[in-house]
Design a protein around this motif. Structure first.
Motif, short mmCIF file in Angstrom:
data_model
loop_
_atom_site.label_atom_id
_atom_site.label_comp_id
_atom_site.label_asym_id
_atom_site.label_seq_id
_atom_site.Cartn_x
_atom_site.Cartn_y
_atom_site.Cartn_z
N GLU A 113 0.83 -1.14 0.08
CA GLU A 113 -0.05 0.16 0.11
C GLU A 113 0.93 1.24 -0.01
OE1 GLU A 113 -3.27 0.40 -0.08
OE2 GLU A 113 -4.36 -1.31 0.49
N LEU A 114 1.97 1.20 0.64
CA LEU A 114 3.09 2.55 0.79
C LEU A 114 3.57 2.81 -0.56
CD1 LEU A 114 4.11 4.40 2.51
CD2 LEU A 114 6.01 2.86 3.17
N HIS A 115 4.24 1.47 -1.42
CA HIS A 115 5.00 1.67 -2.46
C HIS A 115 4.46 0.63 -3.41
CE1 HIS A 115 7.75 2.11 -5.67
NE2 HIS A 115 8.59 3.00 -4.90
N CYS A 116 3.68 0.61 -4.24
CA CYS A 116 2.96 -0.55 -5.08
C CYS A 116 3.91 -1.09 -5.94
CB CYS A 116 1.73 0.09 -5.78
SG CYS A 116 1.85 1.48 -6.86
N ASN A 117 5.17 -0.67 -6.04
CA ASN A 117 6.28 -1.51 -6.81
C ASN A 117 6.86 -2.37 -5.78
OD1 ASN A 117 7.29 -2.52 -9.43
ND2 ASN A 117 8.98 -0.91 -8.95
N PHE A 118 6.50 -2.44 -4.63
CA PHE A 118 7.24 -3.28 -3.69
C PHE A 118 6.25 -4.41 -3.65
CE2 PHE A 118 10.17 -0.13 -3.48
CZ PHE A 118 11.22 -0.52 -2.67
#
Length: 323
Positions: A266-271
């Motif tokens: 949710e924080l960094h959607c490429n993670f």
């Protein structure tokens, strides 16, 4: 990749027998790769070898029959191991034998391939050598940085490499120049079978206060926008030309998307993260689902940045999306 034969490290070790006499490194049969990878998922390695030093690595490879496959891994930060495990030998360089980083003159750092990227940044700070602040935010080892041309904050590994030492599958030493590493975006054209053992990296004289300030900026950015305390492999996909992978993933509605125990952050959607009990199947299925949805939304074919290795468990194959 189709399912492999059953993993039997004890049998392989017995088969090798006296060939390994004199090898000083640690050999572990049926080694759990879920204890190594930052995703904390995946099947075992048939044999895991951690060489004592460069000479020990060369001797091991010279003794290993050519038909036994060899897989190289680093500290496991950018790695997804499939649930069927890895046949043959997995080589992981030890911190004791390959983890040193030292300033050898006013602008050069010599680092072992197992040295954490953050360690190189710290050595550069102490020596007043600029150009390495970007490593402070990359959660990997120098060997992986060399292979993947790791970069962040506008700087890439290829801008710093002077020469690289490597051992090939036959145990022979090679010394490669920057040009011979064949660098491109998140890629090295150096032969896939080469095992990088150390590198000389070139920076420039800089004020320690300026270096510290740039490292603090990197750290603040990473802690603010990346899920650094989760079980993750870092950036899942390479950035496409003209845009960012996370923007396309967000546009396709995949922020927070879950399959099994795997989730796009949710924080960094490429993670991609393991929320607790994700399998290699869950993680890879999630990645391929994201690729399909992004292609359907924007026509962009995302390419994996995370390295995926090993065999699928029977009945748990993941079919790659073909745009």
């Amino acid at each position: 990749m189709s399912p492999a034969a059953a993993i039997d490290g004890a049998a392989l070790l017995a088969r090798l027998g006296d060939r390994l006499a004199g090898i000083r490194g640690r050999i572990t049969p049926d080694a759990g790769m879920d204890k190594i990878t930052w995703f904390r998922a995946g099947g075992p390695a048939e044999l895991l070898f951690q060489p004592a030093d460069e000479a020990d690595l060369a001797a091991f490879l010279q003794a290993l029959p050519a038909e036994i496959p060899v897989t190289i891994v680093g500290i496991g930060s950018n790695l997804l191991v499939r649930d069927g495990g890895i046949t043959g030998v997995v080589i992981r360089l030890s911190a004791k034998g390959f983890g040193e980083a030292t300033a050898i003159d006013a602008t050069t750092i010599r680092a072992g391939a197992a040295a954490p990227d953050k360690r190189v940044a710290a050595v550069a700070l102490e020596a007043g050598i600029g150009g390495f602040h970007f490593y402070h935010g990359i959660p990997g080892s120098i060997g992986g940085a060399l292979r993947m041309n790791a970069g962040a904050n506008g700087t890439e590994t290829r801008e710093r490499v002077r020469s690289v030492r490597a051992i090939d599958r036959q145990g022979r030493l090679h010394v490669l120049s920057n040009a011979e590493m064949g660098y491109a975006y998140r890629h090295s054209g150096a032969a896939a079978g080469l095992i990088f053992t150390s590198v000389d990296l070139e920076g420039e004289p800089a004020d320690r206060a300026d270096i510290r300030a740039r490292m603090d900026e990197v750290q603040h950015h990473r802690e603010t926008v990346q899920p650094v305390r989760e079980k993750t492999g870092g950036s899942t996909f390479k950035n496409p030309d003209g845009t960012s992978a996370w923007k396309e993933i967000d546009r396709a509605g995949c922020r927070g998307l879950m399959i099994g125990g795997a989730q796009m952050s949710e924080l960094h959607c490429n993670f991609m993260i393991n929320t607790g009990a994700a399998t290699g199947f869950d993680l890879e299925t999630l990645g391929e689902t994201v690729r399909e949805r992004v292609f359907g939304t924007s026509g962009i074919d995302l390419h994996w940045e995370i390295k995926r290795i090993g065999a699928f468990a029977p009945g748990r194959e993941v079919v790659p999306f073909a745009g």
